[in-house]
Design a protein around this motif. Structure first.
Motif, PDB file in Angstrom:
ATOM      1  N   GLY A  90      -8.766 -20.202  52.122  1.00 34.60           N
ATOM      2  CA  GLY A  90      -9.741 -21.036  51.417  1.00 34.60           C
ATOM      3  C   GLY A  90      -9.542 -22.522  51.611  1.00 34.60           C
ATOM      4  N   GLY A  91     -10.655 -23.227  51.530  1.00 31.63           N
ATOM      5  CA  GLY A  91     -10.594 -24.675  51.710  1.00 31.63           C
ATOM      6  C   GLY A  91     -11.923 -25.312  51.376  1.00 31.63           C
ATOM      7  N   VAL A  92     -12.099 -26.540  51.810  1.00 30.42           N
ATOM      8  CA  VAL A  92     -13.276 -27.339  51.486  1.00 30.42           C
ATOM      9  C   VAL A  92     -14.278 -27.239  52.642  1.00 30.42           C
ATOM     10  CG1 VAL A  92     -14.096 -29.659  50.912  1.00 30.42           C
ATOM     11  CG2 VAL A  92     -11.840 -28.881  50.099  1.00 30.42           C
ATOM     12  N   GLY A  93     -15.466 -26.716  52.330  1.00 30.60           N
ATOM     13  CA  GLY A  93     -16.474 -26.524  53.374  1.00 30.60           C
ATOM     14  C   GLY A  93     -16.228 -25.291  54.220  1.00 30.60           C
ATOM     15  N   ASP A  94     -15.363 -24.400  53.743  1.00 32.98           N
ATOM     16  CA  ASP A  94     -15.027 -23.192  54.521  1.00 32.98           C
ATOM     17  C   ASP A  94     -16.073 -22.104  54.279  1.00 32.98           C
ATOM     18  OD1 ASP A  94     -13.930 -21.088  55.867  1.00 32.98           O
ATOM     19  OD2 ASP A  94     -12.190 -20.837  54.563  1.00 32.98           O
ATOM     20  N   LYS A  95     -17.084 -22.121  55.154  1.00 31.16           N
ATOM     21  CA  LYS A  95     -18.161 -21.130  55.048  1.00 31.16           C
ATOM     22  C   LYS A  95     -18.089 -20.120  56.184  1.00 31.16           C
ATOM     23  CE  LYS A  95     -19.947 -24.843  55.718  1.00 31.16           C
ATOM     24  NZ  LYS A  95     -19.229 -26.139  55.961  1.00 31.16           N
ATOM     25  N   ILE A  96     -16.926 -19.997  56.831  1.00 31.64           N
ATOM     26  CA  ILE A  96     -16.809 -19.255  58.089  1.00 31.64           C
ATOM     27  C   ILE A  96     -17.206 -17.783  57.958  1.00 31.64           C
ATOM     28  CG2 ILE A  96     -15.230 -18.578  59.934  1.00 31.64           C
ATOM     29  CD1 ILE A  96     -15.863 -21.579  59.894  1.00 31.64           C
ATOM     30  N   THR A  97     -16.916 -17.155  56.819  1.00 30.54           N
ATOM     31  CA  THR A  97     -17.271 -15.731  56.661  1.00 30.54           C
ATOM     32  C   THR A  97     -18.759 -15.491  56.923  1.00 30.54           C
ATOM     33  OG1 THR A  97     -15.482 -15.238  55.119  1.00 30.54           O
ATOM     34  CG2 THR A  97     -17.417 -13.835  54.967  1.00 30.54           C
ATOM     35  N   LEU A  98     -19.597 -16.453  56.525  1.00 35.75           N
ATOM     36  CA  LEU A  98     -21.049 -16.230  56.604  1.00 35.75           C
ATOM     37  C   LEU A  98     -21.531 -16.009  58.046  1.00 35.75           C
ATOM     38  CD1 LEU A  98     -20.627 -17.299  53.676  1.00 35.75           C
ATOM     39  CD2 LEU A  98     -22.849 -18.380  53.864  1.00 35.75           C
ATOM     40  N   PRO A  99     -21.221 -16.901  58.988  1.00 40.36           N
ATOM     41  CA  PRO A  99     -21.619 -16.604  60.372  1.00 40.36           C
ATOM     42  C   PRO A  99     -20.725 -15.577  61.061  1.00 40.36           C
ATOM     43  CG  PRO A  99     -20.567 -18.761  60.269  1.00 40.36           C
ATOM     44  CD  PRO A  99     -20.700 -18.279  58.857  1.00 40.36           C
ATOM     45  N   LEU A 100     -19.461 -15.492  60.641  1.00 38.60           N
ATOM     46  CA  LEU A 100     -18.492 -14.643  61.347  1.00 38.60           C
ATOM     47  C   LEU A 100     -18.792 -13.150  61.192  1.00 38.60           C
ATOM     48  CD1 LEU A 100     -15.766 -14.459  62.922  1.00 38.60           C
ATOM     49  CD2 LEU A 100     -14.626 -14.448  60.692  1.00 38.60           C
TER      50      LEU A 100
END
Length: 430
Positions: A90-100
């Motif tokens: 987790g972190g700030v601006g971590d939206k990686i799951t959505l496209p991944l």
């Protein structure tokens, strides 16, 4: 009444005095805490002893297995495709799951992403997706398995039956100052992920200002511990160490992070978000038996976007619907011309939280349109008066405290100042 085989006070003494607990002692302790025989005050003493004195490698393994045994385990053997999963610290601006998740699923691999909600400055994947009109996080087991088979990717809330001991212990750690204990972090994450039943797992372990653990050495220790736990449990596990000193991408919030994720799926998006998404997708697909998969091609040719649309529709959402927009905005401009050399992740995360993008208590609602849009990243040349970032909120009264959080969080150096960004991916552990 059955006689208990151990006395919890003896176990607390042993850990307090830097001793090691046996497999039988750990199994009993987790079971006794889950069924309420051991009280919160006693487990609080134990977690502080672990925080101060650590645990041996075997103890962490035993703790993880005991937490898995406290609940049910999922099984994907009936699926026609291999499974792989990803977890970020987790972190700030971590939206990686959505496209991944849809990107990996577009290669015929099942991605069962059981996600959570945000607390404090780190956003929750479910909160982001709930920005999409109609989308729902709660699925029945039948819906979950049917969507994995047909679409390939599912992002939904975890059921209460997986590692219930972890849920109890996590809530206790949160209020007793023991969240950062590596044995407790590692066993918490891995008990849930192993109980999920995935065949392989890729971990995105972050370090730096906006991360759970700031120190790269401690993040590496956590990554090594979790990879070893995965392998012990028969789950092929790899970890990437990634930099969270600067916010990831150009958006921090919920609806705006969904918007940016869709840009990535359309073949665009910020370079840092694309880099992490592609790197994690390659690792996941390699573990699922496709080391040669052309990940970039799936972003460019629309396959990943098609899977995203199917995933959102399968959970009741409308992928073409307009996302929420905040009622109020406040633009912060560059006070001088020069090179942006600092943009510290944690203050930006706290500011977005204060705008309404996060929650202080589990029961608090989030404001899906609240957040921050960045107009420049470290290394960019800016001119005086140029917008640096835009704050969005439904209540303008929130801007003052958000701006307070951002004092000293960014810096513009003289024009022509040389700037070299640190690598985004700092290491790989397998």
């Amino acid at each position: 009444m059955a006689i208990e085989p151990f006395d919890v006070v003896d176990l607390i003494h042993a850990k307090r005095d830097k001793g090691a607990l046996s497999t039988a002692q750990i199994d009993w302790m987790i079971d006794a805490y889950t069924r309420g025989y051991i009280g919160d005050e006693q487990m609080a003493a134990m977690t502080m002893a672990i925080f101060l004195n650590g645990m041996q490698r075997e103890e962490i393994r035993d703790l993880t297995l005991a937490m898995i045994a406290s609940g049910e385990r999922m099984n994907f053997d009936a699926l026609s495709k291999p499974t792989t999963d990803k977890h970020s610290t987790g972190g700030v601006g971590d939206k990686i799951t959505l496209p991944l998740a849809p990107l990996v699923a577009s290669f015929g691999v099942a991605v069962p992403q059981l996600s959570g909600r945000g607390l404090g400055h780190t956003g929750g994947t479910l909160d982001k997706l709930e920005s999409i009109p109609g989308w729902r996080a709660d699925l029945s087991n039948d819906e979950f398995f049917a969507q994995l088979e047909s679409v390939g990717s599912v992002i939904c809330a975890a059921g209460a039956g997986l590692a219930p001991a972890d849920k109890k212990l996590y809530a206790l750690r949160d209020i007793t100052g023991t969240v950062e204990a590596i044995p407790l972090i590692a066993s918490s994450i891995m008990s849930k992920k192993i109980a999920e039943g995935t065949a392989s797992l890729v971990l995105d372990v972050k370090f730096g200002s906006g991360a759970f653990l700031k120190d790269p050495a401690r993040s590496r220790e956590l990554a090594e511990t979790m990879v070893a736990l995965g392998k012990d449990a028969g789950v092929a596990t790899v970890a990437l160490l990634t930099n969270m000193n600067v916010p990831l991408g150009l958006t921090i919030g919920n609806a705006n992070e969904v918007r940016e994720s869709v840009e990535v799926l359309a073949g665009g998006g910020p370079a840092d978000v694309v880099e992490i998404t592609v790197a994690l997708a390659r690792e996941m697909l390699a573990l699922a038996g496709q080391p040669e998969a052309d990940v970039e091609a799936a972003l460019k040719d629309g396959r990943a976007m098609d899977t995203w649309n199917a995933m959102i529709r399968a959970q009741g959402g409308d992928p073409s619907a307009a996302l929420p927009v905040a009622r109020e905005t406040h633009v912060v401009t560059a006070p001088s011309s020069g090179v942006l050399v600092k943009q510290e992740a944690l203050p930006f995360g706290i500011a977005a939280w204060r705008l309404g993008a996060g929650r202080a208590r589990k029961q608090d609602p989030v404001q899906h349109a609240a957040g921050i849009d960045l107009h420049a990243k470290p290394g960019d040349t800016v001119t005086e008066g140029q917008p640096l970032f835009t704050l969005s909120a439904d209540e303008p009264a929130r801007f003052e405290r958000a701006l307070e959080a951002l004092e000293g969080a960014y810096e513009i150096a003289a024009p022509g100042t040389a700037f070299t960004a640190d690598p985004l991916i700092a290491g790989r552990i397998a």
